[in-house]
Design a protein around this motif. Structure first.
Motif, mmCIF file in Angstrom:
data_model
loop_
_atom_site.group_PDB
_atom_site.id
_atom_site.type_symbol
_atom_site.label_atom_id
_atom_site.label_comp_id
_atom_site.label_asym_id
_atom_site.label_seq_id
_atom_site.Cartn_x
_atom_site.Cartn_y
_atom_site.Cartn_z
ATOM 1 N N THR A 33 -11.520 8.393 -10.158
ATOM 2 C CA THR A 33 -10.295 9.039 -10.638
ATOM 3 C C THR A 33 -9.116 8.638 -9.757
ATOM 4 O O THR A 33 -9.283 7.961 -8.737
ATOM 5 C CB THR A 33 -10.460 10.556 -10.543
ATOM 6 N N GLU A 34 -7.948 9.049 -10.143
ATOM 7 C CA GLU A 34 -6.757 8.765 -9.333
ATOM 8 C C GLU A 34 -6.932 9.291 -7.911
ATOM 9 O O GLU A 34 -6.495 8.656 -6.946
ATOM 10 C CB GLU A 34 -5.523 9.386 -10.004
ATOM 11 N N VAL A 55 -11.624 0.476 -8.258
ATOM 12 C CA VAL A 55 -10.755 0.682 -7.098
ATOM 13 C C VAL A 55 -11.151 1.989 -6.428
ATOM 14 O O VAL A 55 -11.157 3.042 -7.078
ATOM 15 C CB VAL A 55 -9.269 0.746 -7.520
ATOM 16 N N ILE A 86 -4.468 -6.221 -10.750
ATOM 17 C CA ILE A 86 -4.424 -4.756 -10.806
ATOM 18 C C ILE A 86 -3.142 -4.259 -10.161
ATOM 19 O O ILE A 86 -2.763 -4.723 -9.078
ATOM 20 C CB ILE A 86 -5.657 -4.147 -10.113
ATOM 21 N N VAL A 128 0.838 -1.204 0.000
ATOM 22 C CA VAL A 128 0.000 0.000 0.000
ATOM 23 C C VAL A 128 0.874 1.256 0.000
ATOM 24 O O VAL A 128 0.578 2.239 -0.684
ATOM 25 C CB VAL A 128 -0.946 -0.013 1.219
ATOM 26 N N LEU A 171 -9.992 -0.106 1.482
ATOM 27 C CA LEU A 171 -9.709 -0.028 0.043
ATOM 28 C C LEU A 171 -10.462 -1.175 -0.627
ATOM 29 O O LEU A 171 -10.269 -2.341 -0.268
ATOM 30 C CB LEU A 171 -8.204 -0.157 -0.212
ATOM 31 N N VAL A 205 -6.963 4.172 -0.889
ATOM 32 C CA VAL A 205 -5.701 3.681 -0.328
ATOM 33 C C VAL A 205 -5.494 4.230 1.088
ATOM 34 O O VAL A 205 -5.030 3.520 1.991
ATOM 35 C CB VAL A 205 -4.518 4.071 -1.258
ATOM 36 N N LEU A 236 1.292 -1.242 -5.717
ATOM 37 C CA LEU A 236 0.488 -2.216 -4.977
ATOM 38 C C LEU A 236 -0.042 -3.221 -5.990
ATOM 39 O O LEU A 236 -0.707 -2.839 -6.951
ATOM 40 C CB LEU A 236 -0.684 -1.507 -4.269
ATOM 41 N N VAL A 259 1.979 3.005 -3.233
ATOM 42 C CA VAL A 259 1.072 3.809 -4.065
ATOM 43 C C VAL A 259 1.380 5.293 -3.904
ATOM 44 O O VAL A 259 1.455 5.804 -2.791
ATOM 45 C CB VAL A 259 -0.400 3.547 -3.673
ATOM 46 N N GLU A 260 1.537 5.978 -5.020
ATOM 47 C CA GLU A 260 1.792 7.425 -4.967
ATOM 48 C C GLU A 260 0.745 8.249 -5.716
ATOM 49 O O GLU A 260 0.275 9.263 -5.228
ATOM 50 C CB GLU A 260 3.163 7.735 -5.592
ATOM 51 N N HIS A 261 0.429 7.787 -6.926
ATOM 52 C CA HIS A 261 -0.394 8.629 -7.788
ATOM 53 C C HIS A 261 -1.857 8.197 -7.884
ATOM 54 O O HIS A 261 -2.699 8.966 -8.314
ATOM 55 C CB HIS A 261 0.171 8.603 -9.226
ATOM 56 N N GLY A 262 -2.129 6.965 -7.567
ATOM 57 C CA GLY A 262 -3.496 6.476 -7.734
ATOM 58 C C GLY A 262 -3.790 5.975 -9.134
ATOM 59 O O GLY A 262 -4.932 5.669 -9.467
ATOM 60 N N LYS A 263 -2.769 5.837 -9.952
ATOM 61 C CA LYS A 263 -2.992 5.282 -11.301
ATOM 62 C C LYS A 263 -3.180 3.767 -11.206
ATOM 63 O O LYS A 263 -2.448 3.096 -10.475
ATOM 64 C CB LYS A 263 -1.784 5.580 -12.199
ATOM 65 N N THR A 264 -4.129 3.234 -11.953
ATOM 66 C CA THR A 264 -4.357 1.789 -11.923
ATOM 67 C C THR A 264 -4.135 1.181 -13.313
ATOM 68 O O THR A 264 -4.438 1.803 -14.323
ATOM 69 C CB THR A 264 -5.810 1.457 -11.494
ATOM 70 N N VAL A 281 -8.924 6.817 -6.014
ATOM 71 C CA VAL A 281 -8.115 5.645 -5.711
ATOM 72 C C VAL A 281 -7.249 5.939 -4.479
ATOM 73 O O VAL A 281 -7.178 5.134 -3.540
ATOM 74 C CB VAL A 281 -7.226 5.257 -6.917
ATOM 75 N N LEU A 282 -6.636 7.101 -4.472
ATOM 76 C CA LEU A 282 -5.792 7.468 -3.326
ATOM 77 C C LEU A 282 -6.616 7.582 -2.046
ATOM 78 O O LEU A 282 -6.155 7.187 -0.966
ATOM 79 C CB LEU A 282 -5.081 8.802 -3.604
ATOM 80 N N ILE A 316 -1.494 -0.786 -8.789
ATOM 81 C CA ILE A 316 -1.860 0.577 -8.399
ATOM 82 C C ILE A 316 -0.589 1.326 -8.036
ATOM 83 O O ILE A 316 0.108 0.965 -7.097
ATOM 84 C CB ILE A 316 -2.823 0.570 -7.189
#
Lengths: 321, 321, 321, 321
Positions: B35-36, B153, A318, A43, B299, B43, A299, A46-51, B39-40, A320
């Motif tokens: 969106t990202e 997510v 996935i 966990v 999450l 997380v 992640l 994770v930095e950006h939330g891109k999946t 997601v964050l 992340i």
């Protein structure tokens, strides 16, 4: 059998093993490494939330890439608008609602998937010593079900070997060594930590989509990848690798350069160490993004289905970032 | 049709809709909310690293709970130790490795699953206006594939209505109102935020496992759950809910108390708003843990399979607390 | 097991057997009786040219009658007019021709069928002594394939026991004795000759179509029919019966009045004597015609499919009077 | 589409048709010709009592010959001795009896089969004028079910064109003309009578078994056979041919020499005249016997299965000489 071919049991006689490590009734093997602490470590990656979803399309009109002898998924509509037009449906109380429904017939390993730990064995024993006879009529032990119950959640690290070599993809049957994996991580500036989930990119699977089935299967199926060597299986053992993935059908060099036999790592890692194999991923988008931002860890969430007695399960992992 | 039954198109004539909101070619609907940033936010809900997998076992000997007319999965061994014993397998180069392989034949909605946005429609239009005729022979639009490509997510919130009522499970056909959902969140001490993924627990699905198929299906199939009301669908719209899950087969009261028709929320939420339905989860372990530590958010990771043209997909959602 | 239940091997220890009679590698058993002479005898039974097809409808919307645990056939359109309307088909060179195509998923014994001789066994030996282990992964010996290669052509004789009793159908679990079969033939004025194919009508299967599945299966599945008795199996042996048929799912009393076990004739006739079982026929039209013209014999033609390794095969037998 | 390609509707605008001949609701077409008298004529063709079964093996390990895009049958054991060994079966009251059971997943036209009359159409009309829209979700009209209810019993005549040409088999894409059929009969010394069932042998299908799939399919699938010509379809009409068979997948030249389109006879004979197509037979044993004794006629018995809504059905035709 070539005269140089080494029997798998003999080859792995004193190779590292995790049998008994988590008790005699353990059926999830190295997934035991994925404790709450490892989940949190994932966990924190994770930095950006891109999946990124890594699964293949299933049941494409042009076919799906599978191990020779398997076939891609067949998909049929049990109900669609045509049935309504033809007056073949009556749903009392629907008040104007209509719906479509469908079935699939597929190999459980006919797309992106996890192998069950009992999927491959030798010497009549599955991972952790269960009798191979218990596979008859369905996996009584070491099926995909307990692995799916556990889930595969941790820190993933992409090792983009194709890009490391400056190539679109590796060639038919090429080998990747442990040293190259480590060099690749170095060059990428990412550290492989204990209990990480390495995701190795060869670029291979895209051959199927770009050039078609004939180019992909060739005269003899021969995927590129890592293969058995003593240092490699000891590295997996010492690093306590819970699972690893690739963009090839079988996660390893089809015929091993080292043993001249097929798929020895399924013996050394899946059956002996209980390492989870996540096969046939699509990694190009993830890899392009990692190349772009220089961040190769994420992640990783893999959730195979709880198929009772299954030798494996389709999955859509996935990543992340 | 009872005389009080309201036609779904008439009922929803001026109900909230997301058609066109993300362009004319959008096929993932409210998943666009994820969106990202969302997601964050999901997380950030992780504290302990505990994971819960919400999927049902698939292909149990005793059967699987499904919508009437569907059937549970059939699983067959294409290869197991018996084939080797009977001398029916020869794998050149295997050097002692043996393996098991299998197939499954199943309804795509025959276990824990996501509905494709095009799964249910009225007035000959799927979500976002696509012609229902495009479902013939496979979903050309609004299939599960783009939803699986996107992934689901975000921040999940358990709403344990059964526990809120001090009951093991809700009864056949009982309704849950919006007010009760909000009271339940209040009592649990969790705030439902915009773009959350609500997971509503009724306890219903466990009836199948505890008392068997006859008790579960009864004389007439009638699940408990939320149902259409103007305030409820406006709440989903205003809260920008991307997806929601339950432990029932269809995520809503089977025959609506309010409309006297079946499954009106599939019209109001899935078809009109493009909200993703995650159906038939097992929530008891997660719920017991939430009750224990008082933490009801997590999450949520849902990764349906990329089935080309599929009306839905099996899935094994993971909640990470 | 009731205390009176007799072990099948013990029961049949000195019962008549045809093992070895046609060589050690014989896989068609009593079908060997159907020589060219017997085929001609069957042909000579034809007088009017009337034909009766005895197969069940397969894949009815209302379901098909099957042995509990099996299911009826599932039928899916792989292509129909809907696919053309939706623009999903392109057949170069068709010049306006269109077509429909479909698949079926079914139990090989899920409708009117012939059992393979190896379908049922005891003491680890199939008919003629083949090891039961050879069934693993598909019938290596005594599958339906050699029987289908041979065909089942001879003189058939209808024994209308229901009509003989003056009833529409026999009741749940009723027994038919050898004496009653012979009386029935007498009353009908037909002589059962050596090597004939007796077709025994109980009327039972029509219960499924007339009153539905619940009435048919009841609380416990219990079909009426003949059952094991020493005189009956000796009569089959002495008469050199190659095959016989009924309008029940299993061709014999489900739980034997005599042995208190299930389906002992499958042991005594199929496994020991190699008699072909043609199960689940519809006989009402044929029976009405026989009653009408007093002619109870006919050319019987049964042609199961040559399914490699199959335990049985669907079939649509034809009676030609 | 080549510029010379003729639209099928235009081509057949004034070709012979049997629509309406047996009433507006007729679904069995030219099988109506097979009256009791014709059955008796077939029976009278029997002399020796020799039987020949014409069906292909189904589900061979090496694959089955099918129309491109279809696949051969998949066969799975639902139960075999392995299940008993693994302790996965308990049959109360069996008293030592054990059994094997299995399922098949197959194209209904994936082996020796009869086409339903509605299988192929043009101008949105099936045989006898039924709307092609009624095929959606299953053949409502002109399915295989009424044909199977009727059965196909009459006098068969083998036309061994391969032998007539002094060849093992015809080449890829070769045409057989009506004149050649008649010459062949002449040379064989057999008269084709009105309402006979011609069985045309090309030798083609054996290519699959002798040289394998690659040789059989080639770069482009192109079977030899008869094709559309005005005199040929008028001959079928005038001779009142109820059905015909071949040893090719589609009973006619794949791409017609005459029309440059695919399968025009499916339009002219199946859809317009309601002639039954019995495809993909194995004829070599029958042909050798006919060559041997000079007798080319026989009782032909074809009994497709009564598959509800089916576009065709597997069948194992029997020739009785």
């Amino acid at each position: 059998m070539s005269t140089d071919e080494r029997d798998i049991a003999e080859l792995l006689a004193d190779a590292p093993s995790n049998w008994g490590r988590w008790g005699d009734d353990d059926e999830v093997g190295a997934l035991n490494y994925l404790t709450e602490e490892e989940v949190l470590r994932g966990v924190r990656a994770v930095e950006h939330g891109k999946t990124f979803t890594l699964g293949l399309p299933i049941g494409r009109p042009g076919g799906d890439p599978v191990w020779p002898g398997r076939s891609g998924a067949d998909h049929y509509m049990e109900l669609d608008k045509g049935h309504f037009e033809a007056g073949k449906v009556d749903v009392p109380g629907a008040a104007g609602l209509e719906y479509a429904d469908d079935v699939v017939y597929m190999f459980l390993q006919g797309t992106t998937q996890f192998d069950a730990l009992g999927h491959v064995w030798y010497d009549d024993r599955l991972y952790n010593g269960f009798d191979a006879g218990t596979t008859k009529g369905g996996m009584e032990y070491c099926s995909i079900e307990p692995m799916a119950e556990h889930g595969v959640v941790g820190r993933g690290v992409l090792l983009d070997v194709a890009r490391h070599r400056g190539r679109d993809r590796l060639d038919r049957g090429e080998r990747i060594t442990l040293d190259e994996l480590l060099d690749c991580a170095d060059e990428q500036g990412v550290e492989i930590e204990k209990r990480d989930v390495p995701i190795i990119r060869t670029g291979w699977i895209e051959l199927f989509y770009e050039e078609g089935a004939d180019a992909f299967y060739g005269d003899e199926f021969a995927e590129p990848g890592i293969t058995y060597s003593r240092d490699l299986v000891e590295w997996f053992h010492g690093m306590e690798i819970p699972a690893f993935g690739t963009d090839t059908v079988a996660n390893e060099q089809t015929v091993s350069d080292e043993t001249e036999t097929i798929l020895p790592l399924h013996g050394a890692l899946l059956r002996d160490q209980g390492v989870a194999f996540n096969e046939i991923n699509r990694l190009d988008e993830l890899a392009a993004d990692c190349d772009d931002d220089g961040k190769y860890d994420f992640l990783y969430v893999g959730a195979p289905l709880k198929i009772v007695g299954g030798t494996g399960s389709p999955v859509n992992p996935i990543a992340i970032k």
